[in-house]
Scaffold this motif. Structure first.
Motif, PDB file in Angstrom:
ATOM      1  N   VAL A   1       0.836  -1.220   0.000  1.00  0.00           N
ATOM      2  CA  VAL A   1       0.000   0.000   0.000  1.00  0.00           C
ATOM      3  C   VAL A   1       0.863   1.260   0.000  1.00  0.00           C
ATOM      4  CG1 VAL A   1      -1.792  -1.228   1.300  1.00  0.00           C
ATOM      5  CG2 VAL A   1      -0.320   0.400   2.488  1.00  0.00           C
ATOM      6  N   LEU A   2       2.113   1.135   0.459  1.00  0.00           N
ATOM      7  CA  LEU A   2       2.964   2.321   0.568  1.00  0.00           C
ATOM      8  C   LEU A   2       3.318   2.900  -0.791  1.00  0.00           C
ATOM      9  CD1 LEU A   2       5.369   1.302   3.458  1.00  0.00           C
ATOM     10  CD2 LEU A   2       3.175   2.480   3.569  1.00  0.00           C
ATOM     11  N   THR A   3       3.118   2.118  -1.852  1.00  0.00           N
ATOM     12  CA  THR A   3       3.420   2.649  -3.184  1.00  0.00           C
ATOM     13  C   THR A   3       2.314   3.596  -3.673  1.00  0.00           C
ATOM     14  OG1 THR A   3       2.399   0.713  -4.212  1.00  0.00           O
ATOM     15  CG2 THR A   3       4.765   0.606  -3.819  1.00  0.00           C
TER      16      THR A   3
ATOM     17  N   GLU B   1      -6.092   2.302  -1.237  1.00  0.00           N
ATOM     18  CA  GLU B   1      -5.209   1.160  -1.468  1.00  0.00           C
ATOM     19  C   GLU B   1      -5.255   0.187  -0.285  1.00  0.00           C
ATOM     20  OE1 GLU B   1      -3.860   0.869  -4.372  1.00  0.00           O
ATOM     21  OE2 GLU B   1      -2.761  -1.010  -3.953  1.00  0.00           O
ATOM     22  N   ILE B   2      -5.349   0.739   0.934  1.00  0.00           N
ATOM     23  CA  ILE B   2      -5.442  -0.114   2.124  1.00  0.00           C
ATOM     24  C   ILE B   2      -6.725  -0.948   2.077  1.00  0.00           C
ATOM     25  CG2 ILE B   2      -5.860  -0.035   4.632  1.00  0.00           C
ATOM     26  CD1 ILE B   2      -3.808   2.242   4.773  1.00  0.00           C
ATOM     27  N   ARG B   3      -7.852  -0.295   1.722  1.00  0.00           N
ATOM     28  CA  ARG B   3      -9.114  -1.033   1.589  1.00  0.00           C
ATOM     29  C   ARG B   3      -8.993  -2.148   0.560  1.00  0.00           C
ATOM     30  NH1 ARG B   3     -14.111   1.172   3.103  1.00  0.00           N
ATOM     31  NH2 ARG B   3     -14.141   3.357   3.716  1.00  0.00           N
TER      32      ARG B   3
ATOM     33  N   LEU C   1       5.592   9.446  -0.916  1.00  0.00           N
ATOM     34  CA  LEU C   1       6.048  10.110   0.302  1.00  0.00           C
ATOM     35  C   LEU C   1       7.203   9.335   0.879  1.00  0.00           C
ATOM     36  CD1 LEU C   1       2.555  10.435   1.983  1.00  0.00           C
ATOM     37  CD2 LEU C   1       3.821  12.257   0.831  1.00  0.00           C
ATOM     38  N   LEU C   2       7.843   9.910   1.918  1.00  0.00           N
ATOM     39  CA  LEU C   2       8.734   9.121   2.756  1.00  0.00           C
ATOM     40  C   LEU C   2       7.914   8.620   3.940  1.00  0.00           C
ATOM     41  CD1 LEU C   2      12.047  11.173   2.755  1.00  0.00           C
ATOM     42  CD2 LEU C   2      11.410   9.205   1.340  1.00  0.00           C
ATOM     43  N   TYR C   3       8.023   7.334   4.233  1.00  0.00           N
ATOM     44  CA  TYR C   3       7.259   6.747   5.320  1.00  0.00           C
ATOM     45  C   TYR C   3       8.155   6.506   6.523  1.00  0.00           C
ATOM     46  CZ  TYR C   3       3.582   5.984   1.915  1.00  0.00           C
ATOM     47  OH  TYR C   3       2.615   6.186   0.981  1.00  0.00           O
TER      48      TYR C   3
ATOM     49  N   ALA D   1      10.528  -4.063   1.065  1.00  0.00           N
ATOM     50  CA  ALA D   1      10.326  -2.679   0.629  1.00  0.00           C
ATOM     51  C   ALA D   1      11.296  -2.340  -0.512  1.00  0.00           C
ATOM     52  CB  ALA D   1      10.510  -1.713   1.799  1.00  0.00           C
ATOM     53  N   VAL D   2      12.530  -2.844  -0.409  1.00  0.00           N
ATOM     54  CA  VAL D   2      13.492  -2.646  -1.498  1.00  0.00           C
ATOM     55  C   VAL D   2      12.981  -3.351  -2.758  1.00  0.00           C
ATOM     56  CG1 VAL D   2      15.820  -3.179  -2.317  1.00  0.00           C
ATOM     57  CG2 VAL D   2      15.479  -2.318   0.023  1.00  0.00           C
ATOM     58  N   GLU D   3      12.501  -4.571  -2.578  1.00  0.00           N
ATOM     59  CA  GLU D   3      12.035  -5.352  -3.725  1.00  0.00           C
ATOM     60  C   GLU D   3      10.789  -4.738  -4.366  1.00  0.00           C
ATOM     61  OE1 GLU D   3      12.474  -9.490  -2.677  1.00  0.00           O
ATOM     62  OE2 GLU D   3      11.326 -10.040  -4.475  1.00  0.00           O
ATOM     63  N   LEU D   4       9.998  -3.986  -3.580  1.00  0.00           N
ATOM     64  CA  LEU D   4       8.817  -3.299  -4.121  1.00  0.00           C
ATOM     65  C   LEU D   4       9.189  -1.997  -4.819  1.00  0.00           C
ATOM     66  CD1 LEU D   4       6.271  -3.705  -1.192  1.00  0.00           C
ATOM     67  CD2 LEU D   4       5.871  -4.401  -3.563  1.00  0.00           C
TER      68      LEU D   4
END
Lengths: 289, 289
Positions: free
Chosen positions: A107-109, A278-280, A113-115, B223-226
């Motif tokens: 979902v972070l994609t 995306e989370i949903r 942002l920086l997470y 996360a790197v692989e994503l």
């Protein structure tokens, strides 16, 4: 208005663990960083940084960092023509370890942002939101904290698993109170209550079970597979080992479903809408309804 | 002598997070547990438990818990005819997250104890030993703390990795200062210095690199692989992804070797000899000389 140059220095110190590293990141001298923090502390009449090493934020320091992150995030969603000033937008989220180990990461994609992820167990991820230290959280708590909304995502199903050898040794007569008092469990950390809840489901009683503390999701599952103990593992993490017969349920008829919720600050919700969508979507695909 | 009944109550409260859970584990009433702690606090003139919830140990409380664990461990190695009294032996160890995610876990089968693992990054696992809160630690620090020995185990090799798409997007002209200032890194936590050390090796300069904070080893690698960023990953964790071409080194000529040491309290070393032997054996097989 707050002094955002000082807040930027504060956030860099907390994220990087020292005044020197923060100064390097900001392209200023360490003494400039030190003066900004001192000035901020004097104005607020509070200590914001434990000097360390490593330097860490006080409760108020962490709240101020979170405020800065939110302002930057809001700035980053202004029209693209208005370039946000003062560093990249950072989004701080609390995620339970098992969600991070299974369905959550892609979902972070959704947002560029920086997470900054904070990892805790599912019953406590929401506390970070209550303390104002994150903008969103994945948690098993259904009730939103003030100023936040909670969106139901579905259930993560846990199975009580062990190796066939472990079951033959410790549970020859099935799951009994006596066997649970002897068989070591694997427990995530002191706050982890999943094992106790399952034991209560299985026996109708609250029992003390002895256990190893292994505070990392994949090593937790591997410890079960090595025969160090029995443990509550998300079914999606155990699929391969179950199919290969390396792990078995203690009670195939007794899974434990843990509902998960996405808690998000109402003020941030519009900026985070693509992430929420995306989370949903991911949760609908990977969790049980 | 210390009051070991009170110390047992203290340890159960810290491990279980509440007076009630500790009372259930010890088979006594919550008020008995409460009185033991109060008595101990009055005799020592110090607070030992932050009442919470959850209840957590103060610095002195944690030291006392560690003392109890060590006494129990020493008792457990008495002749088998002398049954140790007062609960199972618990061994508290600090382990860096990447060791736990790769080679470390099977060593725990060497001794039939309950383990309480504390996870930190390799540069800081030793701090737990210095504070007297663990009996042993896996750390990159070569110098033993007073009262401890440090045994060299070999090197964990890290590679700076990213997906081919990420490299094409952020490093079209190779690894330059300008590209490192823009390309997001994946960073374990605020104390993690591996990325900075590699950047210094690659450029000869200390640079600020922007990054996501993902404090869990396997999610870090995923996360790197994503494609969320580039990151320092142990070569043993990246083998499959490297072979399949899903990740590539930013600079194949520039690995970063991190030496690891097993730090162990001298007083505990005889009791832990089988564990130390297994740690040496595993490390010899899985780390570089």
């Amino acid at each position: 208005m707050m002094d955002y140059a000082a807040l930027s220095a504060l956030a860099e110190i907390i994220r990087r663990g020292s005044f020197e590293a923060a100064a390097a990141a900001l392209g200023v001298t360490p003494s400039a960083v030190s003066q900004r923090i001192k000035g901020l502390e004097e104005r607020l009449g509070q200590v914001l940084i434990h000097r360390g090493p490593p330097a860490t934020g006080t409760e108020t320091g962490l709240r101020l960092m979170q405020h800065l992150d939110q302002v930057r995030l809001l700035e980053s969603t202004l029209a693209a023509s208005l370039r946000p000033a003062g560093g990249p937008a950072v989004l701080r989220l609390a995620v339970n370890a098992d969600s991070l180990a299974t369905w959550f990461l892609p979902v972070l994609t959704a947002l560029p942002l920086l997470y900054d992820l904070v990892v805790d167990d599912q019953d406590h991820a929401r506390d970070w939101l209550r303390q104002g230290q994150v903008s969103g959280a994945i948690s098993s708590e259904p009730v939103p904290v003030p100023g936040c909304d909670a969106i139901a995502l579905g259930n993560m199903r846990y199975l009580a698993l062990a190796t066939p050898d472990f079951i033959a040794r410790y549970f020859p007569d099935g799951v009994t109170e006596a066997s649970l008092r002897t068989a070591p469990a694997i427990i995530f950390n002191a706050k982890d209550a999943l094992q106790s809840r399952w034991v209560q489901l299985a026996t109708g009683r609250r029992l003390h079970v002895p256990g190893h503390l292994i505070p990392a999701s994949e090593p937790f599952a591997r410890a079960v597979e090595l025969g160090l103990g029995w443990g509550m593992i998300p079914e999606t993490m155990a699929e391969l080992a179950l199919r290969a017969g390396r792990m078995q349920p203690l009670r195939p008829d007794l899974p434990l479903d843990v509902p998960l919720y996405w808690h998000v600050q109402r003020a941030m919700a519009p900026a985070l809408a693509p992430l929420t969508a995306e989370i949903r979507k991911r949760a609908a695909a990977d969790l049980r309804p």
